[in-house]
Design a protein around this motif. Structure first.
Motif, PDB file in Angstrom:
ATOM      1  N   ASP A   1      39.981  51.008  26.827  1.00 19.64           N
ATOM      2  CA  ASP A   1      39.904  49.578  27.142  1.00 19.64           C
ATOM      3  C   ASP A   1      41.127  49.225  28.002  1.00 19.64           C
ATOM      4  O   ASP A   1      41.947  50.094  28.300  1.00 19.64           O
ATOM      5  CB  ASP A   1      39.835  48.726  25.863  1.00 19.64           C
TER       6      ASP A   1
ATOM      7  N   GLN B   1      48.104  43.178  24.177  1.00 16.89           N
ATOM      8  CA  GLN B   1      46.833  42.441  24.091  1.00 16.89           C
ATOM      9  C   GLN B   1      46.580  41.844  25.467  1.00 16.89           C
ATOM     10  O   GLN B   1      47.506  41.288  26.078  1.00 16.89           O
ATOM     11  CB  GLN B   1      46.928  41.323  23.065  1.00 16.89           C
ATOM     12  N   ILE B   2      45.346  41.982  25.939  1.00 19.31           N
ATOM     13  CA  ILE B   2      45.017  41.437  27.258  1.00 19.31           C
ATOM     14  C   ILE B   2      43.829  40.496  27.097  1.00 19.31           C
ATOM     15  O   ILE B   2      42.793  40.870  26.541  1.00 19.31           O
ATOM     16  CB  ILE B   2      44.722  42.564  28.269  1.00 19.31           C
ATOM     17  N   THR B   3      43.999  39.275  27.570  1.00 17.63           N
ATOM     18  CA  THR B   3      42.968  38.253  27.428  1.00 17.63           C
ATOM     19  C   THR B   3      42.375  37.916  28.787  1.00 17.63           C
ATOM     20  O   THR B   3      43.114  37.565  29.725  1.00 17.63           O
ATOM     21  CB  THR B   3      43.592  36.958  26.823  1.00 17.63           C
ATOM     22  N   GLY B   4      41.067  38.038  28.882  1.00 15.05           N
ATOM     23  CA  GLY B   4      40.363  37.645  30.104  1.00 15.05           C
ATOM     24  C   GLY B   4      40.756  38.428  31.335  1.00 15.05           C
ATOM     25  O   GLY B   4      40.474  37.996  32.460  1.00 15.05           O
TER      26      GLY B   4
ATOM     27  N   LYS C   1      42.720  41.485  36.863  1.00 15.50           N
ATOM     28  CA  LYS C   1      43.211  42.618  36.057  1.00 15.50           C
ATOM     29  C   LYS C   1      44.003  43.636  36.892  1.00 15.50           C
ATOM     30  O   LYS C   1      44.940  44.253  36.400  1.00 15.50           O
ATOM     31  CB  LYS C   1      42.065  43.282  35.279  1.00 15.50           C
TER      32      LYS C   1
ATOM     33  N   GLU D   1      55.273  38.972  28.301  1.00 11.35           N
ATOM     34  CA  GLU D   1      54.136  38.090  28.552  1.00 11.35           C
ATOM     35  C   GLU D   1      53.963  37.978  30.063  1.00 11.35           C
ATOM     36  O   GLU D   1      54.915  37.652  30.781  1.00 11.35           O
ATOM     37  CB  GLU D   1      54.414  36.711  27.940  1.00 11.35           C
TER      38      GLU D   1
ATOM     39  N   LYS E   1      43.488  38.586  32.625  1.00 11.98           N
ATOM     40  CA  LYS E   1      44.499  37.879  33.420  1.00 11.98           C
ATOM     41  C   LYS E   1      45.793  37.621  32.667  1.00 11.98           C
ATOM     42  O   LYS E   1      46.788  37.247  33.268  1.00 11.98           O
ATOM     43  CB  LYS E   1      43.943  36.521  33.888  1.00 11.98           C
ATOM     44  N   LYS E   2      45.759  37.795  31.327  1.00 10.37           N
ATOM     45  CA  LYS E   2      46.947  37.480  30.546  1.00 10.37           C
ATOM     46  C   LYS E   2      47.295  38.653  29.635  1.00 10.37           C
ATOM     47  O   LYS E   2      46.419  39.164  28.927  1.00 10.37           O
ATOM     48  CB  LYS E   2      46.715  36.210  29.724  1.00 10.37           C
ATOM     49  N   LEU E   3      48.542  39.053  29.691  1.00  7.28           N
ATOM     50  CA  LEU E   3      49.013  40.178  28.876  1.00  7.28           C
ATOM     51  C   LEU E   3      50.126  39.673  27.962  1.00  7.28           C
ATOM     52  O   LEU E   3      51.048  38.996  28.414  1.00  7.28           O
ATOM     53  CB  LEU E   3      49.532  41.289  29.798  1.00  7.28           C
TER      54      LEU E   3
ATOM     55  N   GLN F   1      51.120  36.880  33.383  1.00  5.25           N
ATOM     56  CA  GLN F   1      49.875  36.224  33.802  1.00  5.25           C
ATOM     57  C   GLN F   1      49.638  36.575  35.266  1.00  5.25           C
ATOM     58  O   GLN F   1      50.594  36.560  36.061  1.00  5.25           O
ATOM     59  CB  GLN F   1      50.032  34.708  33.652  1.00  5.25           C
TER      60      GLN F   1
END
Lengths: 485, 141
Positions: free
Chosen positions: B28, B93-96, B65, B59, B98-100, B61
């Motif tokens: 993933d 953790q990666i959200t959407g 990806k 963090e 676009k955000k790590l 943004q």
């Protein structure tokens, strides 16, 4: 992507080949390659020509994308590529200039004969290795304040002169007198400044080096005399750039331009080629930041030259008659420059992107020091360790054909992965030492990657640019000591 | 989520004339990002001791990806250069896409063979593969 074959080229002259715009959709101008049959075959061996075709899709290009005989695959724009975009609305592409902004070469000449220096060459190599900070994460001896760094950005080599690292002749014999106009430190990120402050006056690692050479052969007596080059005498090349400062500036703007291309509705085949119009706020800010990195690099090579002079004095002082080093020239080979060139009879203002290509202005250019003005601009073409390097001159032909540009080196032909598998650094060092070349290097795997067999034949590269008329031979150098980070 | 150390075949160096190219795989996005960082450190010849390092939080943004992967590896590049620190025990953790958000141990390096000048976007595309995701990253060296 279409596979490129020899038959896709039109041979314009024995040393110039062209791929027309009809070859691939999206090409705005043709691609022209300087090569003989052997170098053409080498260029077809990797993705470098496809990268040149991709570059030909940049908006605002004039004439053609030019590819030098030392071309090899880079990361978006080929190394050995030249592309000129028309002002005001043509684009600037940070990736087409490169991360190591104003990576370049400086050449110093000496009155020291090889024979009188031979007993001290090993000590000289050691002194150079000690005095020229090099290697991974190595900072220099300077402690720059934030204000000092801003002054370096604006003043370049002039800052080095004010701080005792240069003389007036050094400045006169540097491209743009070591100071690109338009530098604005406010266009540089805090992180770039953080990376730049400790690294001024350092060599770095990779393919950067300090090399002591002996003048091996002269091809143009008048030009060699003007440059102070005599057969059998030592000279020194310094190859380095803008270090982490320039790398960060390029990274920042490649990132910033990712959404900018969407705003300006520019479609490109590779995101590394992102660009912005020269007259856009983004384009102007990049040019102002690039000038800061360019000036930093000029100052960096100037301080390295100071370290080299100190090493000569420490080692040869009192042992040879005259150990002074005189600057021959300092020239960039990764840069975007605003210049005027004649295109189809019309004088046009363009941004010339040179990535792994050297400016090579012909005779009569006013920015050259008086002693070179009637000859043309000196061009410095380093080879690989153990092979020759060349001193050339820019010509009227380079002004007419290649936006005043020529080759920059031998050009790689073997991947770093294969070089490391094929060559052992310690064996290469021993072999070069057995040929009378003193090697000082921090990293043996790094040395293996830079093995001469990983590069093209620099003599063949120079032969092509000379025969094509985009440079003129002055002198050939061969190495006697190489210092690598 | 804790990502275990991957087997070696999760990244491999490809042929590239001037620079370094690394093909990376992961089940993933977080695994792909961790493997890319480990591969980059191996290419650079990074060596560290066994002592645990200071735990740091990160963090980021980004636009998409691919940009997020470039930014993530760039953070590692800067830590290696400015602080001589490597990343270990990485949890992301990666959200959407676009955000790590994540943590890692910042471990002092003993030595490094060669620095990376830049992480590039050259032909960068994160694609699905039989084992999850795959990307090729080209580094300027």
């Amino acid at each position: 992507m279409t596979q490129i074959r020899k038959q896709d080229f039109t041979r314009l002259t024995p040393y110039l080949w062209e791929i027309p715009t009809s070859f691939q959709a999206g090409m705005r101008v043709p691609v022209r390659l300087y090569a003989d049959e052997r170098l053409l075959k080498a260029a077809l061996g990797d993705k470098s020509l496809q990268q040149a075709i991709n570059a030909s899709m940049l908006p605002g290009l004039v004439s053609h994308v030019i590819v030098m005989p030392d071309v090899h695959q880079g990361y978006g724009f080929p190394i050995g590529g030249v592309a000129a975009t028309r002002l005001p609305s043509g684009v600037v592409s940070p990736g087409a200039i490169g991360y190591d902004i104003n990576c370049g070469v400086r050449l110093l000449s000496s009155e020291v004969g090889l024979e009188e220096a031979k007993p001290f060459l090993s000590d000289l190599a050691t002194a150079l290795y000690r005095n020229c900070p090099s290697g991974v994460g190595v900072g220099g001896n300077l402690r720059l304040s934030a204000k000092d760094l801003d002054r370096v950005c604006r003043e370049g080599s002039q800052w080095a002169l004010k701080n005792g690292f240069a003389n007036e002749d050094d400045i006169a014999r540097t491209e743009e007198s070591g100071r690109i106009p338009g530098a604005d430190p406010s266009a540089v990120s805090p992180r770039a400044k953080q990376r730049g402050r400790p690294q001024l006056g350092t060599l770095g690692a990779g393919n950067h080096f300090v090399e002591v050479d002996v003048v091996d052969e002269i091809f143009d007596e008048q030009a060699a005399a003007a440059m102070g080059l005599t057969v059998g005498q030592l000279a020194v090349q310094i190859h380095c750039g803008s270090r982490g400062f320039g790398h960060q500036i390029c990274s920042d703007y490649v990132r910033e331009f990712q959404p900018a291309v969407k705003r300006y509705k520019i479609q490109l085949p590779d995101r590394e080629l992102v660009c912005a119009p020269l007259d856009s706020p983004e384009g102007k800010r990049y040019m102002a930041a690039m000038a800061c990195a360019a000036n930093y690099a000029f100052a960096n090579r100037q301080i390295m030259a100071h370290h080299v002079r100190r090493s000569f004095e420490e080692t040869l002082g009192g042992r040879v008659a005259d150990w002074d080093l005189t600057q021959v020239y300092d020239i960039a080979h990764n840069m975007g420059k605003i210049e005027e060139h004649r295109v189809e009879g019309e004088l046009v203002k363009v941004c010339v992107h040179r990535k792994g290509a050297t400016r090579a202005f012909g005779p009569g250019y006013e920015g050259l020091p008086e002693e070179y003005r009637s000859l043309g601009q000196p061009v410095l073409v380093p080879g690989s360790m153990g092979t020759a390097s060349w001193v050339l001159l820019g010509t009227e032909g380079s002004m007419e054909q290649s936006f005043g540009s020529t080759c920059h080196g031998a050009g790689r032909v073997m991947s770093r992965k294969r070089a490391k598998k094929t060559v052992r650094g310690d064996r290469l060092k021993a072999e070069l030492e057995s040929r009378g070349i003193h090697i000082r290097a921090r990293s043996m795997p790094g040395l293996a990657e830079e093995a001469p067999l990983a590069y093209k034949d620099v003599d063949a590269v120079v032969e092509v640019v000379a025969r094509a008329g985009i440079a003129k031979k002055v002198a050939r150098l061969r190495p006697v000591a190489v210092i690598k980070g | 989520m804790r990502v275990p150390e991957p087997p070696r075949e999760m990244y491999e160096e490809l042929e590239h004339t001037a620079d370094w190219a690394l093909r990376v795989q992961g089940r993933d996005l977080p695994a792909l990002f961790v493997n890319a960082a480990l591969g980059m450190m191996e290419l650079a010849g990074v060596r560290t001791g066994d002592e645990p390092g200071e735990v740091r939080r990160i963090e980021l943004q980004a636009l998409d990806k691919e940009s997020l992967l470039v930014d993530w590896l760039h953070e590692l590049l800067v830590a290696l250069e400015l602080e001589q620190l490597a990343f270990r025990e990485i949890e992301l953790q990666i959200t959407g896409g676009k955000k790590l958000v994540g943590t890692f141990q910042a471990v002092p390096i003993i030595s490094m063979d060669k620095p990376v000048k830049a992480v590039t976007y050259n032909e960068l595309l994160i694609q699905e593969s039989p084992d999850g995701l795959e990307a090729t990253v080209v580094f300027d060296v």
